[in-house]
Design a protein around this motif. Structure first.
Motif, PDB file in Angstrom:
ATOM      1  N   ASP A 188     -44.257 -12.325 -28.550  1.00 36.39           N
ATOM      2  CA  ASP A 188     -44.352 -13.580 -27.800  1.00 36.39           C
ATOM      3  C   ASP A 188     -43.006 -14.173 -27.439  1.00 36.39           C
ATOM      4  O   ASP A 188     -42.883 -14.898 -26.456  1.00 36.39           O
ATOM      5  N   ARG A 236     -57.251 -19.831 -36.265  1.00 33.23           N
ATOM      6  CA  ARG A 236     -56.246 -20.832 -36.643  1.00 33.23           C
ATOM      7  C   ARG A 236     -56.857 -22.118 -37.178  1.00 33.23           C
ATOM      8  O   ARG A 236     -56.115 -23.060 -37.477  1.00 33.23           O
ATOM      9  N   ALA A 263     -45.174 -16.275 -33.452  1.00 31.33           N
ATOM     10  CA  ALA A 263     -45.584 -16.794 -32.149  1.00 31.33           C
ATOM     11  C   ALA A 263     -45.716 -18.311 -32.201  1.00 31.33           C
ATOM     12  O   ALA A 263     -45.415 -18.950 -33.214  1.00 31.33           O
ATOM     13  N   GLY A 264     -46.230 -18.844 -31.117  1.00 32.63           N
ATOM     14  CA  GLY A 264     -46.388 -20.298 -30.992  1.00 32.63           C
ATOM     15  C   GLY A 264     -45.542 -20.750 -29.816  1.00 32.63           C
ATOM     16  O   GLY A 264     -44.323 -20.510 -29.788  1.00 32.63           O
ATOM     17  N   ALA A 265     -46.199 -21.390 -28.855  1.00 31.10           N
ATOM     18  CA  ALA A 265     -45.528 -21.688 -27.589  1.00 31.10           C
ATOM     19  C   ALA A 265     -44.228 -22.471 -27.778  1.00 31.10           C
ATOM     20  O   ALA A 265     -43.198 -22.139 -27.186  1.00 31.10           O
ATOM     21  N   ILE A 325     -50.925 -27.666 -26.444  1.00 25.37           N
ATOM     22  CA  ILE A 325     -51.649 -26.912 -27.479  1.00 25.37           C
ATOM     23  C   ILE A 325     -51.888 -27.790 -28.713  1.00 25.37           C
ATOM     24  O   ILE A 325     -53.000 -27.824 -29.252  1.00 25.37           O
ATOM     25  N   ILE A 330     -47.451 -12.213 -22.544  1.00 24.90           N
ATOM     26  CA  ILE A 330     -47.607 -13.451 -23.328  1.00 24.90           C
ATOM     27  C   ILE A 330     -46.224 -14.027 -23.647  1.00 24.90           C
ATOM     28  O   ILE A 330     -45.315 -13.311 -24.040  1.00 24.90           O
ATOM     29  N   GLY A 331     -46.118 -15.325 -23.444  1.00 26.40           N
ATOM     30  CA  GLY A 331     -44.832 -15.976 -23.695  1.00 26.40           C
ATOM     31  C   GLY A 331     -43.998 -16.116 -22.428  1.00 26.40           C
ATOM     32  O   GLY A 331     -42.916 -16.711 -22.468  1.00 26.40           O
ATOM     33  N   TYR A 388     -53.409 -15.399 -34.616  1.00 21.28           N
ATOM     34  CA  TYR A 388     -54.204 -15.029 -33.456  1.00 21.28           C
ATOM     35  C   TYR A 388     -54.054 -13.548 -33.182  1.00 21.28           C
ATOM     36  O   TYR A 388     -53.074 -12.925 -33.566  1.00 21.28           O
ATOM     37  N   ASN A 390     -41.539 -20.462 -29.352  1.00 17.61           N
ATOM     38  CA  ASN A 390     -40.977 -19.503 -28.396  1.00 17.61           C
ATOM     39  C   ASN A 390     -39.891 -20.161 -27.542  1.00 17.61           C
ATOM     40  O   ASN A 390     -38.871 -19.548 -27.224  1.00 17.61           O
ATOM     41  N   ARG A 418     -55.424 -24.723 -23.096  1.00 18.92           N
ATOM     42  CA  ARG A 418     -56.101 -23.760 -23.973  1.00 18.92           C
ATOM     43  C   ARG A 418     -57.558 -24.209 -24.139  1.00 18.92           C
ATOM     44  O   ARG A 418     -57.927 -24.899 -25.093  1.00 18.92           O
ATOM     45  N   TYR A 435     -58.489 -16.535 -31.399  1.00 25.05           N
ATOM     46  CA  TYR A 435     -57.782 -17.430 -32.311  1.00 25.05           C
ATOM     47  C   TYR A 435     -58.438 -17.418 -33.685  1.00 25.05           C
ATOM     48  O   TYR A 435     -59.656 -17.410 -33.812  1.00 25.05           O
ATOM     49  N   ASP A 447     -43.386 -19.724 -21.660  1.00 21.98           N
ATOM     50  CA  ASP A 447     -42.433 -20.354 -22.591  1.00 21.98           C
ATOM     51  C   ASP A 447     -40.999 -19.936 -22.242  1.00 21.98           C
ATOM     52  O   ASP A 447     -40.069 -20.746 -22.316  1.00 21.98           O
ATOM     53  N   MET A 478     -47.282 -19.618 -35.261  1.00 21.47           N
ATOM     54  CA  MET A 478     -48.408 -18.748 -35.602  1.00 21.47           C
ATOM     55  C   MET A 478     -47.903 -17.341 -35.863  1.00 21.47           C
ATOM     56  O   MET A 478     -46.757 -17.008 -35.560  1.00 21.47           O
TER      57      MET A 478
HETATM   58  O1  KDG Z   1     -47.372 -19.077 -24.739  1.00 17.15           O
HETATM   59  C1  KDG Z   1     -47.566 -18.168 -25.790  1.00 17.15           C
HETATM   60  C2  KDG Z   1     -48.500 -18.778 -26.767  1.00 17.15           C
HETATM   61  O2  KDG Z   1     -49.757 -18.837 -26.176  1.00 17.15           O
HETATM   62  C3  KDG Z   1     -48.616 -17.994 -28.034  1.00 17.15           C
HETATM   63  O3  KDG Z   1     -47.362 -17.825 -28.651  1.00 17.15           O
HETATM   64  C4  KDG Z   1     -49.605 -18.534 -29.007  1.00 17.15           C
HETATM   65  O4  KDG Z   1     -49.075 -20.811 -29.204  1.00 17.15           O
HETATM   66  C5  KDG Z   1     -49.895 -19.982 -28.926  1.00 17.15           C
HETATM   67  C6  KDG Z   1     -51.203 -20.420 -28.477  1.00 17.15           C
HETATM   68  O5  KDG Z   1     -51.628 -21.456 -28.947  1.00 17.15           O
HETATM   69  O6  KDG Z   1     -51.833 -19.764 -27.654  1.00 17.15           O
END
Ligand code: KDG
Length: 335
Positions: A314, A106, A33-35, A136, A274-275, A89, A38, A169, A104, A278, A11
């Motif tokens: 992130d 997305r 980003a994106g868990a 997620i 945040i992150g 996001y 990361n 989430r 979000y 991860d 993301m």
């Molecule tokens: O852990 C961090 C993530 O929450 C962030 O990078 C965004 O992947 C994401 C999400 O879906 O919240």
């Protein structure tokens, strides 16, 4: 060939600079980003072979995300170009008593809309020796959930271990007629390593754990090991960086790494939390892969979770020297 493969959505995160509110600021900082991304980014920074399987749009947003990951050393060959849009996001960072807020944007992203046939697991898993994904992807909708299940089944068929991070989430699951428990349970059935605490386990098993904190964590871990025969390790952090719990089924070892510097993290000012989860996951994967025992693995996970709080964006981008310096307690300038 990539060794750790992550499957999930990349993301772009847009945040007003500093501590401003969204509606207050005419500018955004933009972060990739994106868990799951990361996790592999941090692993790549630590020298591991990593790859990312996902789909981004064939435009400058998608290409910028690919370039960023590649710049950190992640193999991007398994990133497909297609679909209509990048998942976005927005984050308003918390400050003082004000909580961090996430919005979000997305829905209909390239990844969320990709059909499950977009993923050729024969090719994607070739040469891979661990697949990492999180809760997620299945939260994005029935099709991503089907893709996530196909991914873990394909890994299991090829005897490739799966790590799974619960990453609950709620806002995403609420958007469709979902049954998170049924889906997440099927995913965890394939995992040998799970990142999640007693609340995640309670959700999976549809039961609560009572007693004091210590009893709850042990009971939850025991129940998860009994319910999911493939599971060997459960790892969780408490209150972000206060402590880490690692449970290993082999010889039923439980380890807790206590955070000696929690106050320092808070006093130093949390730049961006945040992150953190991860970074922790990457630390545990790094520790296990490097042959560390579980006490050291817990400490590495904790160190990365804590260090991440010092970095905006992130992704966690630390090197082994940063982990070593942190664990040695040194906040000195390194020259
Ligand atoms: O852990 C961090 C993530 O929450 C962030 O990078 C965004 O992947 C994401 C999400 O879906 O919240």
């Amino acid at each position: 060939m990539a060794k750790f493969l992550a499957f999930g959505e990349i993301m772009l995160r847009l945040s007003p600079p500093g501590r401003e509110l969204l509606m207050q600021s005419p500018r955004f900082d933009v972060w990739v980003a994106g868990a799951e991304a990361n996790v592999v980014t941090q692993l790549a920074r630590l020298g591991h072979d990593t790859g990312m399987a996902t789909m981004v749009p064939d435009n400058d947003l998608g290409r910028a995300a690919i370039t960023t990951l590649r710049g950190h050393g992640v193999d991007t060959a398994a990133i497909a170009l297609g679909g209509e849009r990048m998942g976005l996001y927005f984050v308003t960072s918390g400050a003082g008593l004000r909580a961090t807020e996430v919005i979000y944007d997305r829905a209909w992203s390239s990844f969320a809309e990709a059909p499950s046939t977009a993923w050729n697991w024969d090719a994607l898993l070739d040469g891979v020796d661990r697949l990492h994904l999180s809760g997620i992807t299945p939260a994005l909708g029935p099709v991503p959930a089907e893709s996530a299940l196909a991914a873990v089944r394909a890994a299991t068929e090829r005897a490739i271990p799966v790590s799974f991070d619960g990453n609950w989430r709620g806002k995403l699951w609420e958007r469709w007629d979902s049954n998170p428990r049924a889906i997440l349970t099927q995913l965890v059935e394939h995992a040998d390593l799970m990142f999640g605490n007693h609340r995640d386990i309670a959700l999976l098993l549809g039961r609560d754990f009572s007693g004091d904190a210590e009893d709850r964590r042990r009971e939850a871990a025991d129940a998860a090991f009994a319910a999911f025969p493939r599971l060997q390790t459960i790892a969780s952090t408490a209150r972000h960086v206060e402590h880490v719990d690692l449970h290993r089924l082999a010889a039923r070892i439980d380890t807790r790494a206590a955070h000696v510097q929690t106050d320092e993290v808070v006093l130093a000012g949390i730049v961006d939390r945040i992150g953190g989860g991860d970074a922790f996951a990457a630390g545990v994967l790094h520790g296990l892969r490097s042959g560390k025992d579980i006490a050291d693995t817990a400490r590495i996970g904790l160190a990365l979770a804590a260090l991440k709080h010092s970095l905006p964006g992130d992704a966690s981008l630390f090197r082994q020297a940063d982990i070593d310096a942190y664990l040695a307690g040194g906040l000195d300038v390194r020259r």
